[in-house]
Enzyme design. Structure first.
Site, PDB file in Angstrom:
ATOM      1  N   ASP A 191      63.306  28.412  61.863  1.00  0.00           N
ATOM      2  CA  ASP A 191      63.531  27.240  62.716  1.00  0.00           C
ATOM      3  C   ASP A 191      64.229  27.720  64.001  1.00  0.00           C
ATOM      4  O   ASP A 191      65.169  28.509  63.950  1.00  0.00           O
ATOM      5  CB  ASP A 191      64.416  26.228  61.984  1.00  0.00           C
ATOM      6  CG  ASP A 191      64.423  24.864  62.671  1.00  0.00           C
ATOM      7  OD1 ASP A 191      63.972  23.891  62.043  1.00  0.00           O
ATOM      8  OD2 ASP A 191      64.899  24.781  63.827  1.00  0.00           O
ATOM      9  N   ILE A 192      63.765  27.232  65.134  1.00  0.00           N
ATOM     10  CA  ILE A 192      64.277  27.696  66.420  1.00  0.00           C
ATOM     11  C   ILE A 192      65.739  27.283  66.635  1.00  0.00           C
ATOM     12  O   ILE A 192      66.489  27.960  67.345  1.00  0.00           O
ATOM     13  CB  ILE A 192      63.372  27.191  67.582  1.00  0.00           C
ATOM     14  CG1 ILE A 192      63.553  28.032  68.826  1.00  0.00           C
ATOM     15  CG2 ILE A 192      63.576  25.721  67.866  1.00  0.00           C
ATOM     16  CD1 ILE A 192      62.997  29.405  68.745  1.00  0.00           C
ATOM     17  N   HIS A 232      56.042  19.946  56.864  1.00  0.00           N
ATOM     18  CA  HIS A 232      56.808  21.185  56.722  1.00  0.00           C
ATOM     19  C   HIS A 232      57.994  20.973  55.799  1.00  0.00           C
ATOM     20  O   HIS A 232      58.528  19.873  55.700  1.00  0.00           O
ATOM     21  CB  HIS A 232      57.299  21.702  58.088  1.00  0.00           C
ATOM     22  CG  HIS A 232      58.046  20.692  58.902  1.00  0.00           C
ATOM     23  ND1 HIS A 232      57.406  19.725  59.621  1.00  0.00           N
ATOM     24  CD2 HIS A 232      59.373  20.490  59.100  1.00  0.00           C
ATOM     25  CE1 HIS A 232      58.312  18.971  60.247  1.00  0.00           C
ATOM     26  NE2 HIS A 232      59.512  19.413  59.934  1.00  0.00           N
ATOM     27  N   HIS A 272      61.854  22.364  55.047  1.00  0.00           N
ATOM     28  CA  HIS A 272      62.991  23.145  55.538  1.00  0.00           C
ATOM     29  C   HIS A 272      63.585  23.899  54.350  1.00  0.00           C
ATOM     30  O   HIS A 272      63.881  23.293  53.316  1.00  0.00           O
ATOM     31  CB  HIS A 272      64.094  22.226  56.082  1.00  0.00           C
ATOM     32  CG  HIS A 272      63.724  21.450  57.306  1.00  0.00           C
ATOM     33  ND1 HIS A 272      64.122  21.820  58.567  1.00  0.00           N
ATOM     34  CD2 HIS A 272      63.015  20.305  57.462  1.00  0.00           C
ATOM     35  CE1 HIS A 272      63.683  20.938  59.453  1.00  0.00           C
ATOM     36  NE2 HIS A 272      63.010  19.999  58.807  1.00  0.00           N
TER      37      HIS A 272
HETATM   38  P1  5GP Z   1      61.716  17.539  61.432  1.00  0.00           P
HETATM   39  O1  5GP Z   1      60.336  17.216  61.964  1.00  0.00           O
HETATM   40  O2  5GP Z   1      61.675  17.954  59.987  1.00  0.00           O
HETATM   41  O3  5GP Z   1      62.673  16.406  61.645  1.00  0.00           O
HETATM   42  O4  5GP Z   1      62.301  18.769  62.252  1.00  0.00           O
HETATM   43  C1  5GP Z   1      61.472  19.699  62.893  1.00  0.00           C
HETATM   44  C2  5GP Z   1      62.163  21.045  62.977  1.00  0.00           C
HETATM   45  O5  5GP Z   1      61.323  21.906  63.723  1.00  0.00           O
HETATM   46  C3  5GP Z   1      63.526  21.033  63.665  1.00  0.00           C
HETATM   47  O6  5GP Z   1      64.494  21.591  62.789  1.00  0.00           O
HETATM   48  C4  5GP Z   1      63.322  21.875  64.920  1.00  0.00           C
HETATM   49  O7  5GP Z   1      64.454  22.673  65.239  1.00  0.00           O
HETATM   50  C5  5GP Z   1      62.116  22.712  64.572  1.00  0.00           C
HETATM   51  N1  5GP Z   1      61.284  23.038  65.724  1.00  0.00           N
HETATM   52  C6  5GP Z   1      60.830  22.174  66.665  1.00  0.00           C
HETATM   53  N2  5GP Z   1      60.068  22.818  67.575  1.00  0.00           N
HETATM   54  C7  5GP Z   1      60.056  24.118  67.201  1.00  0.00           C
HETATM   55  C8  5GP Z   1      59.437  25.287  67.760  1.00  0.00           C
HETATM   56  O8  5GP Z   1      58.750  25.260  68.780  1.00  0.00           O
HETATM   57  N3  5GP Z   1      59.634  26.458  67.099  1.00  0.00           N
HETATM   58  C9  5GP Z   1      60.382  26.540  65.956  1.00  0.00           C
HETATM   59  N4  5GP Z   1      60.520  27.749  65.377  1.00  0.00           N
HETATM   60  N5  5GP Z   1      60.977  25.461  65.398  1.00  0.00           N
HETATM   61  C10 5GP Z   1      60.820  24.260  66.028  1.00  0.00           C
END
Ligand code: 5GP
Length: 132
Positions: A29-30, A93, A95
């Site tokens: 995660d970035i 996805h 985590h």
């Molecule tokens: P969620 O959709 O589960 O709420 O969170 C999405 C996750 O994807 C977040 O923790 C965010 O930091 C991560 N994320 C969003 N864009 C990118 C990206 O371009 N690259 C990476 N490696 N992680 C990302």
């Protein structure tokens, strides 16, 4: 339009790759909650994880299990937590977050690590994965 995760999987956007198999992909995660915070995604783009077919869902979870074991060996922690939100990126996805207490899971607290540290962690998890 392809999701940002599909573009990462296709190599159009860089990532710190951890592992992949035929159907799934894992990368850091970035903005990690903790060093080693990994995202596990199906290569076939589907928004909502519970819309995956049974086969895709089982494949994703089994892949996540192997990645989680590798993560737990590479990054010292009490547990590897597994969580699904999907509020930000519309591509299913999981985590995987190394934790030592419940307080370590806080989706409002995101960090950024130096690129060299991210690369080092991804390599350490990848090596454990490859040897599992
Ligand atoms: P969620 O959709 O589960 O709420 O969170 C999405 C996750 O994807 C977040 O923790 C965010 O930091 C991560 N994320 C969003 N864009 C990118 C990206 O371009 N690259 C990476 N490696 N992680 C990302």
């Amino acid at each position: 339009m392809a999701s940002i995760f599909s573009r990462i999987i296709a190599g159009e956007i860089p990532c710190y790759r951890v592992a992949e198999d035929e159907n799934n992909f894992a990368f850091l995660d970035i903005n990690p909650m903790a060093p080693g915070h990994t995202l596990v995604v199906p290569k076939h783009e589907t928004d909502y994880i519970f819309d995956l077919s049974d086969e895709q869902y089982l494949s994703l979870q089994l892949f996540a299990k192997r990645v989680a074991k590798a993560l737990g060996e590479a990054v010292p922690c009490k547990r590897v937590a597994s969580a699904v939100l999907g509020m930000e990126v519309p591509h299913a996805h999981i985590h995987l977050v190394p934790i030592n207490s419940e307080a370590d899971i806080d989706f409002h607290k995101k960090h950024s690590l130096e690129p060299a540290r991210m690369a080092e962690i991804a390599k350490a998890i990848a090596e454990k994965y490859e040897n599992s």
